[in-house]
Motif scaffolding. Structure first.
Motif, PDB file in Angstrom:
ATOM      1  N   HIS A 120      35.484  44.486  42.012  1.00 41.44           N
ATOM      2  CA  HIS A 120      35.452  45.108  40.687  1.00 41.44           C
ATOM      3  C   HIS A 120      35.331  46.615  40.892  1.00 41.44           C
ATOM      4  O   HIS A 120      35.051  47.079  41.996  1.00 41.44           O
ATOM      5  CB  HIS A 120      34.246  44.628  39.871  1.00 41.44           C
ATOM      6  N   CYS A 160      35.678  47.638  33.847  1.00 34.99           N
ATOM      7  CA  CYS A 160      36.350  47.433  35.128  1.00 34.99           C
ATOM      8  C   CYS A 160      37.840  47.500  34.842  1.00 34.99           C
ATOM      9  O   CYS A 160      38.337  46.827  33.939  1.00 34.99           O
ATOM     10  CB  CYS A 160      35.967  46.070  35.695  1.00 34.99           C
ATOM     11  N   HIS A 163      39.521  44.113  35.040  1.00 33.56           N
ATOM     12  CA  HIS A 163      39.037  43.112  34.068  1.00 33.56           C
ATOM     13  C   HIS A 163      38.531  43.892  32.855  1.00 33.56           C
ATOM     14  O   HIS A 163      37.332  43.933  32.588  1.00 33.56           O
ATOM     15  CB  HIS A 163      37.915  42.263  34.685  1.00 33.56           C
TER      16      HIS A 163
HETATM   17 CU   LIG Z   1      36.404  43.678  37.473  1.00 32.65          CU
END
Ligand SMILES: [Cu+2]
Length: 173
Positions: A120, A160, A163
């Motif tokens: 991440h 992130c 994500h």
């Molecule tokens: Cu992530």
């Protein structure tokens, strides 16, 4: 009799002053007068009184042979952690940042820790969600950490980039 409590604390005081003198004045050893050395020796042998011994220490302090440095360790360092939990990459998982909104005082260093099984990153965002150059981590593999110190108050948003539905907040008061 009213002096009794004071007397019982004397040995502790003497010990702490002696410890300080050893560390602070190795370079000043030649400035310790002979009578002082004798007084210390004789006190150890029970020849001179405690009062004489304390007067001798007072003399050393008054004459800067013993310098007492008040080392007050005021810790201004503040630390806090945000965990990226396992499963955070999965959009249907409830593995939100822990805590999702971290509240901290100004000056706190925040460390993000990636406890997920995939990499991440942490990218700071403005109010509209646009990534800004404030606190931006490199890719964080499992176990990696990233730290940033918040020097101003405000509500700081991040996500992130891989994500982007994972949005967290840092509230600095
Ligand atoms: Cu992530």
């Amino acid at each position: 009799m009213e002096h009794f409590p004071k007397k019982t604390t004397l040995p502790i005081i003497v010990c702490s002053i002696l410890l300080i003198s050893v560390s602070a004045n190795a370079a000043n050893a030649e400035s310790v007068p002979e009578w002082v050395k004798n007084t210390a020796l004789w006190y150890g042998q029970g020849i001179v009184s405690e009062q004489e011994f304390l007067n001798m220490i007072k003399f050393l302090i008054d004459n800067d042979v013993i310098t007492i440095e008040a080392q007050e360790e005021i810790s201004t360092k503040k630390d806090s952690t945000i965990t990226i939990p396992n499963g955070n990459f999965n959009v249907s998982s409830t593995s939100f940042y822990l805590p999702l909104n971290l509240e901290i005082p100004v000056g706190t260093t925040v460390t993000w820790v990636n406890n997920d099984s995939v990499p991440h990153n942490i990218q700071s965002q403005d109010d509209s969600g646009k990534v800004i150059d404030m606190f931006n981590s490199p890719p964080l593999s499992t176990g990696d950490k990233f730290s940033y110190t918040f020097e101003e108050d405000g509500i700081f948003k991040y996500h992130c980039s891989w994500h982007p539905w994972r949005v967290g907040l840092v509230t600095v008061n």
